[in-house]
Design a protein around this motif. Structure first.
Motif, PDB file in Angstrom:
ATOM      1  N   SER A 500       0.831  -1.209   0.000  1.00 29.44           N
ATOM      2  CA  SER A 500       0.000   0.000   0.000  1.00 29.44           C
ATOM      3  C   SER A 500       0.860   1.251   0.000  1.00 29.44           C
ATOM      4  O   SER A 500       1.976   1.270   0.519  1.00 29.44           O
ATOM      5  CB  SER A 500      -0.938  -0.013   1.206  1.00 29.44           C
ATOM      6  OG  SER A 500      -0.217  -0.009   2.423  1.00 29.44           O
ATOM      7  N   LYS A 502       2.183   4.556   1.226  1.00 26.94           N
ATOM      8  CA  LYS A 502       2.274   5.211   2.524  1.00 26.94           C
ATOM      9  C   LYS A 502       2.474   6.718   2.338  1.00 26.94           C
ATOM     10  O   LYS A 502       3.087   7.151   1.360  1.00 26.94           O
ATOM     11  CB  LYS A 502       3.433   4.625   3.339  1.00 26.94           C
ATOM     12  CG  LYS A 502       3.439   3.102   3.437  1.00 26.94           C
ATOM     13  CD  LYS A 502       2.187   2.548   4.103  1.00 26.94           C
ATOM     14  CE  LYS A 502       2.341   1.066   4.492  1.00 26.94           C
ATOM     15  NZ  LYS A 502       2.473   0.177   3.320  1.00 26.94           N
ATOM     16  N   TYR A 503       1.972   7.471   3.277  1.00 23.85           N
ATOM     17  CA  TYR A 503       2.094   8.921   3.247  1.00 23.85           C
ATOM     18  C   TYR A 503       2.626   9.380   4.607  1.00 23.85           C
ATOM     19  O   TYR A 503       1.868   9.862   5.461  1.00 23.85           O
ATOM     20  CB  TYR A 503       0.751   9.564   2.921  1.00 23.85           C
ATOM     21  CG  TYR A 503       0.258   9.205   1.539  1.00 23.85           C
ATOM     22  CD1 TYR A 503       0.573   9.998   0.443  1.00 23.85           C
ATOM     23  CD2 TYR A 503      -0.480   8.045   1.316  1.00 23.85           C
ATOM     24  CE1 TYR A 503       0.152   9.657  -0.833  1.00 23.85           C
ATOM     25  CE2 TYR A 503      -0.910   7.694   0.044  1.00 23.85           C
ATOM     26  CZ  TYR A 503      -0.583   8.507  -1.023  1.00 23.85           C
ATOM     27  OH  TYR A 503      -1.001   8.162  -2.289  1.00 23.85           O
ATOM     28  N   SER A 523      -1.697   7.680   8.847  1.00 23.84           N
ATOM     29  CA  SER A 523      -1.210   6.340   9.158  1.00 23.84           C
ATOM     30  C   SER A 523      -1.843   5.753  10.402  1.00 23.84           C
ATOM     31  O   SER A 523      -1.781   4.535  10.624  1.00 23.84           O
ATOM     32  CB  SER A 523       0.313   6.352   9.325  1.00 23.84           C
ATOM     33  OG  SER A 523       0.687   7.209  10.396  1.00 23.84           O
ATOM     34  N   SER A 528      -2.358  -1.048   8.105  1.00 23.55           N
ATOM     35  CA  SER A 528      -1.304  -0.832   7.115  1.00 23.55           C
ATOM     36  C   SER A 528      -0.842   0.612   7.078  1.00 23.55           C
ATOM     37  O   SER A 528       0.300   0.896   6.705  1.00 23.55           O
ATOM     38  CB  SER A 528      -1.789  -1.241   5.721  1.00 23.55           C
ATOM     39  OG  SER A 528      -2.799  -0.348   5.276  1.00 23.55           O
ATOM     40  N   GLY A 530      -1.877   2.720   5.004  1.00 24.62           N
ATOM     41  CA  GLY A 530      -1.739   3.134   3.622  1.00 24.62           C
ATOM     42  C   GLY A 530      -3.006   3.054   2.802  1.00 24.62           C
ATOM     43  O   GLY A 530      -4.071   2.682   3.291  1.00 24.62           O
TER      44      GLY A 530
END
Length: 559
Positions: A500, A502-503, A523, A528, A530
């Motif tokens: 996934s 991610k940010y 998050s 996850s 994500g």
């Protein structure tokens, strides 16, 4: 209950009331269209976040990556309100039971279901009568328990009744709290709805309009007519906030249904299906009408998963080489645990690889039935994908069913993916404002805001909801299973989670937050942390399973 256009979460209704009652100035709207800036492209969920902007799933890049290989056919069961199997974007993708002969009123394949050519409907009886509306589970539980404990007090119950009496008190309080809230909202929105429709009728009868829009009104002298001025103000607010006129009508209809059916203790249509719901050995009730009286929600879900990808319409499904098994078990109201359990078992027994479940509720009195069915699916390697819900709450601490956690144990189903809804904008529109979340209970987020897909009678429209996010994940899971045939359900989940997008440190408005609440990290909303991405999942899958069991390109239709 299925969750159409965030169907119909309390926060969305509250925002609609604020919009129409407390101000005549445009305000930020939360829930129905969730319009932050301009509306995205119809295909935004398929776009690549690195090149196109919106946080889509990079569909085209994924299919280019596997363009040199074939695929096997995957069966995705959709447990929902029903599906229009004749929709031009779906009719070639509907599962057909090859052991059954349509229309001969016989159980040709001996599976216990008569004429189940495309699936089964657990909300009807053999004469073709179907349930459309149902009560909420809290209504059913309150009705059942109030009969036994309504005139009892703590001093009059036995020690053996104490736990159930405490449960009754909790159910009773929830029933009256929920009903009271919706009754108040309905009284307000009915006034708005009736006034707006009266204003429309005035415009139509006065000027002969068949359709009403702001530009048409601006061409007329309406300054001396308060009704027309009010209608224009309403239309302006709708346009400025990205809300369709249909949203007001849908809100009215949904609240009307909740009051007159969902929370009505006198309403009980279950005898249409069977005389004794508590006979859990009865699993073959229902009929073969898999469309039912209102297939809007299920048809939209099915289109997201697997609408035809190469027929030059604006809709493309996520997965290409699939069949959709139709199982109707979700009415307009809360689904029954027995129906959900039997629907899961039907899907497993008839060859489904993946089951999409875009529905949910706050109570589950026969959870043991669903638990047993989930275990049955897990034993048979079937992946279950469930929408997290649209109440804007943390389901780590709020009851939300069905769930992957088995009763009276800490064990969870390993074949289960719980899905929240992501959006296409910045911090104020990063996750769906309606989406449930949970660092422990929600696995991943997927696009679920302004999702364009199929509806009955060859139509298309936008819906919001985790109901739309779950089928995105189902489509991705089906694509992975299709092109990487050695991957099992547990492998699919692992790859989807780990790949996934991610940010890191992305601050967003928490779903369900009140104005002024501090931002939180995206998050923190899921396990996850994500947003699902098909291209990243395909790349990760290819590293481990790309050379094992690879299907030659000329065998693309391998079953």
């Amino acid at each position: 209950m299925h969750n159409l256009i965030s169907f119909l979460n309390k926060r969305a209704i509250a925002s609609l009331l604020v919009l129409f009652i407390f101000t005549l100035q445009p305000i930020a709207f939360q829930g129905f269209a969730q319009s932050a800036g301009s509306k995205p492209a119809k295909n935004w969920l398929h776009l690549d976040p690195q090149t196109n902007g919106p946080k889509g799933i990079s569909t085209q890049k994924a299919y280019e990556f596997v363009s040199d290989r074939g695929s096997r056919k995957i069966i995705v069961a959709v447990i929902d309100s029903g599906i229009d199997t004749k929709h031009p974007d779906l009719n070639s993708k509907i599962w057909t039971n090859k052991g059954e002969t349509a229309g001969n009123n016989q159980d040709d394949d001996g599976n216990g279901y008569v004429d189940d050519v495309h699936g089964w409907n657990f909300l009807g009886n053999p004469d073709g009568t179907n349930i459309e509306r149902e009560t909420m589970e809290v209504t059913r539980e309150y009705r059942r328990l109030d009969f036994m404990y309504g005139n009892r007090t703590e001093t009059s119950i036995t020690a053996g009744e104490r736990d159930e009496f405490i449960y009754y008190q909790r159910v009773r309080d929830k029933y009256f709290e929920d009903r009271g809230e919706y009754e108040a909202q309905f009284a307000q929105i009915k006034q708005i709805h009736d006034s707006f429709m009266a204003a429309e009728d005035t415009i139509k009868s006065t000027f002969g309009f068949t359709e009403i829009n702001i530009s048409a009104l601006d061409a007329l002298d309406i300054n001396g007519n308060p009704a027309l001025l009010q209608a224009r103000a309403y239309l302006q607010m709708i346009e400025d906030n990205g809300i369709a006129r249909k949203d007001l009508v849908d809100a009215y209809k949904q609240l009307d249904g909740l009051i007159n059916y969902g929370f009505n203790t006198e309403f009980d249509p279950r005898n249409i299906v069977e005389s004794n719901y508590l006979n859990f050995d009865n699993t073959t009730y229902g009929n073969s009408d898999v469309q039912g009286p209102d297939a809007s929600h299920g048809t939209h879900v099915a289109g997201i998963i697997g609408a035809v990808r190469d027929n030059n319409t604006e809709l493309q499904g996520v997965a290409d080489n699939i069949e959709i098994m139709v199982i109707r078990a979700v009415p307009d109201g809360d689904e029954y645990d027995k129906d959900v359990a039997n629907a899961i078992r039907y899907a497993v027994d008839n060859g489904a690889h993946i089951i999409n479940m875009s529905f949910g509720k706050s109570l589950s009195p026969q959870k043991f039935l669903v638990d047993d069915a989930v275990k049955y699916a897990e034993k048979n390697g079937v992946l279950l994908i469930h929408a997290a819900g649209n109440d804007g709450v943390n389901i780590d601490s709020t009851e939300n069913y069905p769930t992957n956690q088995y009763s009276h144990t800490n064990k969870v189903a390993k074949n289960w993916i719980e899905v929240g809804a992501s959006s296409y904008g910045g911090a104020d529109n990063f996750a769906g404002s309606f989406s449930n979340f949970g660092k422990n209970r929600v696995d991943i987020f997927a696009p679920g805001v302004s999702i364009y897909s199929s509806t009955p009678d060859g139509e298309y429209t936008y819906f919001d909801g985790t109901s739309m996010a779950a089928p995105v994940v189902s489509g991705i899971a089906a694509m992975l299973m299709s092109y990487f045939p050695k991957m099992k359900a547990k492998h699919i989940k692992k790859v989807i989670m780990e790949s996934s997008m991610k940010y890191p440190n992305q601050q967003i408005n928490r779903p369900g937050a009140d104005p002024g609440e501090p931002l939180i990290e995206f998050s923190e909303l899921s396990v996850s942390g994500g947003i699902i991405n098909l291209f990243e999942a395909v790349k990760m899958a290819d590293k481990k399973w790309g050379k094992r069991g690879r299907i030659p390109l000329d065998e693309k239709s391998l079953n």
